[in-house]
Design an enzyme around this catalytic site. Structure first.
Site: not given
Length: 209
Positions: A93, A163
């Protein structure tokens, strides 16, 4: 025709608490586990024979992949009851820097709603000591080009469990959206996005249902 499945991890504990998560390892909630199971059921329903799995190094994405692939009954992807997948920090992420762990509403009160909106939604403005989406694209794109694109050209069906922002970066790399469009694209947790390819060329894409 082969397929690339992009799967954002199921709901995490910090998603539930509305916190900036970034590279912090946070477990899935019960709802997140259920979302991952549903993703696997959809992959099974559409008879997608995934032969390779990629993920970040973060627990919530890894666990989502494990649950989904098991639910899809793709037993060939397990060795000693453990999912065989390629993990890389390049698929992590976005690093939210000093915002990690902070509640998003509290952060808006502290720094101002407009400033937080810029950090979250602009393409090239990072939060303090963190990454912009442009930074994420610059680490995801080379990894995709070297490690994933050749497999798609070979006709393999691939699952990437990652993500929101690393998958947005991949969408830019694939030419699905332009940088100025991507901030408005929301990827729901645990919903498999199926992208169809023909000899390495993207044909179309849609969420499985």
């Amino acid at each position: 025709m082969n397929k690339l499945i992009l799967l954002r991890h199921g709901q995490s504990q910090w998603n539930l608490e509305n916190r900036f998560t970034g590279w912090k390892n946070v477990p899935l909630t019960k709802k997140g586990e259920s979302e991952a199971k549903k993703a696997g059921e959809l992959i099974k329903k559409h008879k997608i024979n995934i032969v390779r799995v990629f993920s970040s190094v973060l627990e919530r994405a890894n666990r989502t992949a494990e649950i989904a692939v098991k639910q899809a009954e793709l037993n060939n992807l397990f060795e000693d009851n453990k999912l065989v997948m390629t993990r890389s920090e390049k698929l992590n992420e976005r690093d939210y820097g000093e915002l990690v762990g902070l509640n998003k509403k509290e952060t808006a009160n502290k720094f101002g709603k407009n400033q937080v909106h810029i950090w979250r939604r602009s393409y090239d403005t990072p939060p303090p000591n963190g990454e912009s989406l442009k930074d994420v694209v610059e680490r995801v794109s080379p990894y995709f080009e070297i490690n994933i694109k050749p497999l798609l050209k070979k006709g393999e069906n691939i699952l990437i469990a990652a993500h929101g922002n690393s998958l947005r970066a991949m969408m830019i790399e694939l030419g699905m959206y332009k940088p100025e469009e991507i901030s408005s694209i929301e990827l729901p947790t645990g919903c498999p996005l199926c992208i169809n390819f023909d000899q390495g060329r993207l044909i179309d894409f849609k969420y499985l249902n």
